[in-house]
Design a protein around this motif. Structure first.
Motif: not given
Lengths: 536, 536
Positions: A306-328
């Motif tokens: 059920p959670y296959y598409f709830l794979q998230m972006q890598p966790y980078v911690g509170q202070d790092a900039p969030s990785p951008p969403p998949p481009a395509s």
């Protein structure tokens, strides 16, 4: 349910790739062209259908699944095709008047049309839907009128156990696009939800007294589906990546039929991605290793995803900039961990798919992917039980996913969900980092799913000195949290084998349901509870 | 699932009837007043509910059901309440923040609203619906906005195995109004359709090797649900009123456990009204007699009643004036043959109810009525299998039946259906009278349901002289009908016990699906086929 004869495959061949020895598998952008070439959509009431109508020619270049019929239960083996459905073949004659089947006449379905208002990509939020959403209409006679391939006249009547061809096409294409199973004769069938599909799995594959392999902590309801059928759980040790292949191999290699009073287990139930309750996700390598153990011991892998598409972006911690969403879409698909289905050269995987976490649980529609021989047994079972999922749910999903979003819009939606869940998970992790006492609380950031699994170092609890047991301490912490007005799930609720004595202690928190503000407040309360409990 | 404490009953007492020793049972007109007095509708996500919230005080003046736990299967006995649901009791605390349950947040359900256009009484035809029908809307936050007791936020999320309180209320009230069961602790629970409910019945009540009592000709799928579970059918002889009580008593009184290799059967599957395939309807007296046999042998009666509201007007022949429709709801209700449920002083009846024949099969929503102890076992089963019927289907039914039609409009609809089916049946019978050769074709006018059962005097078939068997002649007639472009169902398809040798020969024709003109043409073709076959 048999794959089409070679002639059929040739007829539906992809001319764009006909000069190549192996046709390309289906892609999101390839769907419209492929649909134009393939056989017509069956649009009759309760029309027979199968994934073979919708799979691309690339599928048939692969070897067929191995035979797993020796794994079928007595119940599964004794299922036969429905007597009344044998008459349906006479209906192909166009002049025939049927007084055979007891189908109610659609004039007595008290619905003229059904409308749903839904988001239009990329405006997925409630606000955007309100402003720019689309209203999709299903009428009673849209097929006759030529405005749709599916209508209420069909959806509201009886259907086939596969589900309607219209929605089956979408999930078949989706399965090929995302998983591209490495054997030829895979099939899909819709189900009335994964909980029901799992119940059916057990009835098709096991007998009373059997053991079923499960992660040592697992979805409590999955275990509770098995127990009343006289089944026992064989708990496989896990680490932060879930199932430990060597541990599973050891359990199976050293199986003592006499001591256990049961034959060697051959059904593995696993939640490979964002596991419930631990949040663990098996890496590609881990899955390969588990699959090898399954091959060695002739195991059928039931992957509940059920959670296959709830794979998230890598966790980078509170202070790092969030990785951008998949481009395509391509980048998105490539970022997904490979499913067991996508590794399944033998046809030993039964994949349970669900719309519950990515569209809505109330649809009570899911589907399974497995080899023809296994899916055929599911269909025989459904014919005399659930029949098929709600036609109204199927219509709503078809209108949204197929007619409105298409595969492209659906992937946009899934990318949107990924970013939303990433945000929610990050909020929870930030609150944990902010509040929880690190002396006694430990966790790994979940990469997928809805759950955060917090280990509590109960050995440091002052109750130990007073002779309290681990279980008493877990209970005390849980009730203290309740007193602090925060509800978490106790790890022990998820023990697959209830008789196993736990060495560790866990609590499960979900970031799916509450707002970020509420999550922050809840974790702060849990931290207070822990400080009280551990006198920190 | 336990009935309310005496205090609760007093609080919900009907003040209009408080001076009487026994309060009146619920009536159509009494519903609004009763709803105002009773406890509030639970409107939370997956809120717990039971019929006890909705039954009128009159129910509790009756004795409780007998205990039938000795009839539960090993599977049923070993079912326990869901572990995760035990935590739900802590949610009652209003300040609690739950990170416990993995419910998706409703903001990710991609539906803003759902509209259905439906008929408004008395304009039930497609034309009238088009002109004067009403559009009913379900929004996401109607509960919060105060515009409805049910909304998409709830319907699209996970639910309880009982189904949503909102629809459960309607079917509970409907059950009391129509059947008024004569014991106190009856309950309803929604099901994912009667086929599934029957599968569950068998899993809750029987073990492999058991026999199940069935009409000698029965719904083929019902028998095919039973066979793969290792069950055998014990065929009970029938006449034009269905089950013959003395024959059933004989079978049970003379049961030889050793010779049969099985314990005495204790589950009766019956379709008492408009039986499929025979069209027979058991009279009130017949039902009383069957019930007495069930009491004598401690039998659980599973009454499968999809056709209960397809009880038609009396058949008066081609030349007599049609009897007028029932003049009032009261007259309509009184015209209905009493259900087994309405006679069930012991609590030994499990009533399978379906919306398939009276609203639409594609809803995949039905409900059961049985004693608390039995319904509780169903609920435990559903929790780990179907969970609950589609929330979208439940919403559509709630909007139509409860908010729009109410009990009064629903009865109007059912009266309308009765007249429509009467018309269809009469058309079929007129065609039979017009065309079929009476020398070899015999029938009784069906009083209910969708089916006409035509007996063929096969002993007069010329093939007999050539040594053809009965079965060969049935096959020949069936295929000859196919050649004549008319499809009927062969009687032998419906044999409960496939090993029984038939003395008679039947064909089943339905008047539900085709138009009167097509029916006339079809029967004319069948008549031609019979004349060919019998050289008439």
């Amino acid at each position: 349910m048999s794959p089409p004869a070679p002639l059929d495959i040739d007829m539906r061949g992809d001319t764009d790739t006909s000069s190549l020895p192996v046709p390309n598998p289906l892609t999101v952008n390839g769907v419209p062209a492929w649909r134009e070439k393939m056989a017509q959509m069956p649009t009759g009431v309760a029309a027979a259908c199968s994934s073979d109508m919708f799979k691309s020619p690339a599928c048939y270049t692969k070897p067929k699944a191995k035979c797993f019929e020796h794994r079928f239960s007595i119940e599964a083996k004794s299922r036969k095709a429905s007597t009344l459905k044998t008459a349906a073949r006479f209906l192909k004659n166009p002049g025939m008047i049927s007084l055979g089947g007891g189908l109610p006449s659609p004039e007595y379905f008290p619905f003229e049309h059904l409308d749903i208002k839904v988001p239009t990509p990329p405006g997925f939020s409630s606000e955007a839907t309100s402003k720019s959403g689309s209203v999709l209409r299903a009428g009673k006679h849209d097929i006759r009128d030529g405005s749709s391939l599916y209508d209420l006249e069909i959806a509201l009547n009886y259907g086939q156990a596969t589900g309607a061809a219209q929605l089956l096409r979408f999930v078949t294409e989706h399965t090929e696009i995302i998983h591209n199973p490495p054997y030829a004769d895979w099939q899909c069938t819709l189900t009335a939800g994964s909980t029901y599909a799992w119940d059916t799995c057990l009835r098709l594959l096991t007998e009373r007294g059997d053991f079923v392999l499960m992660e040592e902590y697992t979805f409590a309801s999955a275990a509770e589906t098995a127990f009343p059928l006289g089944l026992k759980a064989l708990a496989v040790p896990i680490d932060e990546q879930g199932l430990i292949p060597n541990a599973m191999d050891d359990l199976l290699s050293n199986w003592d039929e006499k001591a256990r009073g049961a034959r060697k287990p051959f059904v593995l139930y696993t939640i490979p991605t964002g596991q419930n309750p631990t949040g663990a996700t098996q890496s590609a390598e881990r899955r390969q290793a588990v699959y090898k153990v399954a091959q060695k011991h002739d195991i059928i892998i039931v992957e509940d995803e059920p959670y296959y598409f709830l794979q998230m972006q890598p966790y980078v911690g509170q202070d790092a900039p969030s990785p951008p969403p998949p481009a395509s879409h391509d980048e998105f698909i490539k970022s997904l961990v490979p499913s067991f289905l996508s590794l399944d050269v033998d046809g030993r995987v039964v994949r349970l798919e669900s719309f519950s976490k990515v569209v809505a649980p109330g649809t009570r529609v899911g589907w399974i992917v497995a080899s023809d021989q296994v899916v055929e047994r599911f269909i025989r079972n459904f014919e005399t039980s659930s029949q098929n999922p709600s036609g109204i749910s199927q219509m709503v999903l078809y209108k949204l996913l197929d007619e409105h979003w298409g595969h492209s819009g659906y992937l946009d939606w899934l990318i949107n969900l990924r970013m939303e869940y990433t945000h929610r998970r990050d909020a929870l992790l930030h609150s944990c980092e902010k509040y929880l006492p690190r002396e006694i609380a430990h966790w790994a950031p979940p990469a997928a799913g809805m759950f955060h699994w917090i280990e509590i170092d109960w050995h440091k609890h002052p109750g130990i000195a007073a002779g309290k047991t681990r279980d008493a301490i877990e209970e005390e912490i849980f009730l203290s949290a309740v007193d602090h007005q925060v509800l978490l799930s106790r790890g022990s609720w998820f023990k697959a084998d209830r008789a196993v004595i736990e060495e560790k202690m866990f609590f499960r928190a979900t970031y799916a349901a509450a707002s970020s503000e509420k999550i922050d407040e809840a974790i702060s309360r849990f931290a207070d509870c822990l400080r009280d409990q551990f006198k920190l």
